[in-house]
Scaffold this motif. Structure first.
Motif, PDB file in Angstrom:
ATOM      1  N   ALA A  32       0.856  -1.181   0.000  1.00 50.03           N
ATOM      2  CA  ALA A  32       0.000   0.000   0.000  1.00 50.03           C
ATOM      3  C   ALA A  32       0.895   1.236   0.000  1.00 50.03           C
ATOM      4  O   ALA A  32       2.006   1.216   0.548  1.00 50.03           O
ATOM      5  CB  ALA A  32      -0.896   0.002   1.228  1.00 50.03           C
ATOM      6  N   VAL A  33       0.438   2.312  -0.617  1.00 49.40           N
ATOM      7  CA  VAL A  33       1.222   3.543  -0.697  1.00 49.40           C
ATOM      8  C   VAL A  33       1.643   4.010   0.695  1.00 49.40           C
ATOM      9  O   VAL A  33       2.787   4.422   0.898  1.00 49.40           O
ATOM     10  CB  VAL A  33       0.440   4.645  -1.446  1.00 49.40           C
ATOM     11  CG1 VAL A  33       1.119   5.990  -1.311  1.00 49.40           C
ATOM     12  CG2 VAL A  33       0.279   4.278  -2.914  1.00 49.40           C
ATOM     13  N   THR A  34       0.749   3.923   1.657  1.00 49.22           N
ATOM     14  CA  THR A  34       1.092   4.366   3.016  1.00 49.22           C
ATOM     15  C   THR A  34       2.208   3.515   3.621  1.00 49.22           C
ATOM     16  O   THR A  34       3.050   4.018   4.357  1.00 49.22           O
ATOM     17  CB  THR A  34      -0.143   4.348   3.936  1.00 49.22           C
ATOM     18  OG1 THR A  34      -0.748   3.049   3.873  1.00 49.22           O
ATOM     19  CG2 THR A  34      -1.148   5.411   3.529  1.00 49.22           C
ATOM     20  N   ASP A  35       2.244   2.222   3.286  1.00 51.92           N
ATOM     21  CA  ASP A  35       3.318   1.354   3.766  1.00 51.92           C
ATOM     22  C   ASP A  35       4.636   1.675   3.061  1.00 51.92           C
ATOM     23  O   ASP A  35       5.705   1.588   3.669  1.00 51.92           O
ATOM     24  CB  ASP A  35       2.961  -0.114   3.560  1.00 51.92           C
ATOM     25  CG  ASP A  35       1.794  -0.548   4.444  1.00 51.92           C
ATOM     26  OD1 ASP A  35       1.595   0.062   5.514  1.00 51.92           O
ATOM     27  OD2 ASP A  35       1.079  -1.489   4.051  1.00 51.92           O
ATOM     28  N   VAL A  36       4.560   2.030   1.785  1.00 51.83           N
ATOM     29  CA  VAL A  36       5.764   2.446   1.065  1.00 51.83           C
ATOM     30  C   VAL A  36       6.338   3.696   1.723  1.00 51.83           C
ATOM     31  O   VAL A  36       7.540   3.824   1.917  1.00 51.83           O
ATOM     32  CB  VAL A  36       5.462   2.719  -0.433  1.00 51.83           C
ATOM     33  CG1 VAL A  36       6.651   3.373  -1.123  1.00 51.83           C
ATOM     34  CG2 VAL A  36       5.072   1.431  -1.152  1.00 51.83           C
ATOM     35  N   ALA A  46       5.240  13.761  -1.183  1.00 53.64           N
ATOM     36  CA  ALA A  46       6.561  13.609  -1.800  1.00 53.64           C
ATOM     37  C   ALA A  46       6.763  12.175  -2.283  1.00 53.64           C
ATOM     38  O   ALA A  46       7.273  11.944  -3.388  1.00 53.64           O
ATOM     39  CB  ALA A  46       7.655  14.004  -0.817  1.00 53.64           C
ATOM     40  N   ILE A  47       6.361  11.204  -1.471  1.00 50.73           N
ATOM     41  CA  ILE A  47       6.459   9.798  -1.883  1.00 50.73           C
ATOM     42  C   ILE A  47       5.579   9.554  -3.097  1.00 50.73           C
ATOM     43  O   ILE A  47       5.978   8.856  -4.038  1.00 50.73           O
ATOM     44  CB  ILE A  47       6.079   8.854  -0.717  1.00 50.73           C
ATOM     45  CG1 ILE A  47       7.154   8.870   0.359  1.00 50.73           C
ATOM     46  CG2 ILE A  47       5.846   7.426  -1.216  1.00 50.73           C
ATOM     47  CD1 ILE A  47       8.516   8.336  -0.068  1.00 50.73           C
ATOM     48  N   SER A  48       4.395  10.129  -3.099  1.00 51.35           N
ATOM     49  CA  SER A  48       3.490   9.962  -4.239  1.00 51.35           C
ATOM     50  C   SER A  48       4.126  10.473  -5.528  1.00 51.35           C
ATOM     51  O   SER A  48       3.950   9.868  -6.591  1.00 51.35           O
ATOM     52  CB  SER A  48       2.172  10.682  -3.985  1.00 51.35           C
ATOM     53  OG  SER A  48       1.474  10.022  -2.950  1.00 51.35           O
ATOM     54  N   LYS A  49       4.876  11.559  -5.459  1.00 46.60           N
ATOM     55  CA  LYS A  49       5.576  12.070  -6.644  1.00 46.60           C
ATOM     56  C   LYS A  49       6.613  11.069  -7.141  1.00 46.60           C
ATOM     57  O   LYS A  49       6.755  10.845  -8.342  1.00 46.60           O
ATOM     58  CB  LYS A  49       6.228  13.421  -6.347  1.00 46.60           C
ATOM     59  CG  LYS A  49       5.225  14.540  -6.212  1.00 46.60           C
ATOM     60  CD  LYS A  49       5.906  15.858  -5.911  1.00 46.60           C
ATOM     61  CE  LYS A  49       4.865  16.955  -5.728  1.00 46.60           C
ATOM     62  NZ  LYS A  49       5.479  18.257  -5.435  1.00 46.60           N
ATOM     63  N   ARG A  67     -10.375   1.545  -0.727  1.00 48.64           N
ATOM     64  CA  ARG A  67      -9.888   2.913  -0.539  1.00 48.64           C
ATOM     65  C   ARG A  67      -8.373   2.993  -0.519  1.00 48.64           C
ATOM     66  O   ARG A  67      -7.810   4.064  -0.301  1.00 48.64           O
ATOM     67  CB  ARG A  67     -10.439   3.485   0.763  1.00 48.64           C
ATOM     68  CG  ARG A  67     -11.916   3.785   0.672  1.00 48.64           C
ATOM     69  CD  ARG A  67     -12.361   4.553   1.861  1.00 48.64           C
ATOM     70  NE  ARG A  67     -12.746   3.621   2.933  1.00 48.64           N
ATOM     71  CZ  ARG A  67     -13.415   3.959   4.003  1.00 48.64           C
ATOM     72  NH1 ARG A  67     -13.755   5.215   4.181  1.00 48.64           N
ATOM     73  NH2 ARG A  67     -13.747   3.066   4.913  1.00 48.64           N
ATOM     74  N   VAL A  68      -7.708   1.878  -0.732  1.00 48.56           N
ATOM     75  CA  VAL A  68      -6.253   1.824  -0.610  1.00 48.56           C
ATOM     76  C   VAL A  68      -5.612   1.681  -1.997  1.00 48.56           C
ATOM     77  O   VAL A  68      -6.030   0.850  -2.795  1.00 48.56           O
ATOM     78  CB  VAL A  68      -5.824   0.638   0.293  1.00 48.56           C
ATOM     79  CG1 VAL A  68      -4.320   0.535   0.393  1.00 48.56           C
ATOM     80  CG2 VAL A  68      -6.461   0.772   1.669  1.00 48.56           C
ATOM     81  N   LYS A  69      -4.594   2.501  -2.251  1.00 49.25           N
ATOM     82  CA  LYS A  69      -3.846   2.393  -3.500  1.00 49.25           C
ATOM     83  C   LYS A  69      -2.618   1.508  -3.256  1.00 49.25           C
ATOM     84  O   LYS A  69      -1.852   1.729  -2.315  1.00 49.25           O
ATOM     85  CB  LYS A  69      -3.400   3.780  -3.971  1.00 49.25           C
ATOM     86  CG  LYS A  69      -2.783   3.745  -5.371  1.00 49.25           C
ATOM     87  CD  LYS A  69      -2.354   5.118  -5.813  1.00 49.25           C
ATOM     88  CE  LYS A  69      -3.390   5.678  -6.741  1.00 49.25           C
ATOM     89  NZ  LYS A  69      -2.941   6.957  -7.341  1.00 49.25           N
TER      90      LYS A  69
END
Length: 112
Positions: A32-36, A46-49, A67-69
């Motif tokens: 998940a993006v939040t785990d990354v 910033a991580i999303s970029k 709801r999780v990417k």
């Protein structure tokens, strides 16, 4: 086979140590993006970029599950870069285990 512009995008994405670390993390499993973002001392934006750059290079894919990417490693872009490097005759085909060892060495030296 990739075009030169595709390879430029891949190598530009790989030039950043944060993005290489993200790829190393995704070698283990989808995340998940939040785990990354968790191990990094930067904002989620910033991580999303960084993730957008990796996705644009074809190195990762992202999908929404509820709801999780989620992020997933896509090794084909690395394979194409490896094939391109083989043209120089001094590089062997990349394998993901060797790439992971490289990333671990790279990250281990940068964190000291």
């Amino acid at each position: 086979m990739s075009t030169p512009a595709d390879l430029d995008t891949v190598f530009a994405a790989l030039a950043d140590p944060t993005r290489r670390r993200i790829l190393s993390m995704l070698l283990e499993d989808d995340m998940a993006v939040t785990d990354v973002a968790a191990p990094f001392e930067m904002s989620l934006a910033a991580i999303s970029k960084h993730l957008v750059i990796l996705a644009n290079a074809g190195l990762i894919s992202q999908e929404k599950r509820g709801r999780v990417k989620w992020c997933k490693l896509e090794p084909d872009a690395l394979r194409d870069a490896s094939i391109w490097m083989q043209g120089f005759g001094q590089f062997e085909a990349i394998n993901l285990d060797a790439f992971e060892r490289f990333l671990e060495r790279e990250l281990g030296e940068g964190e000291g």
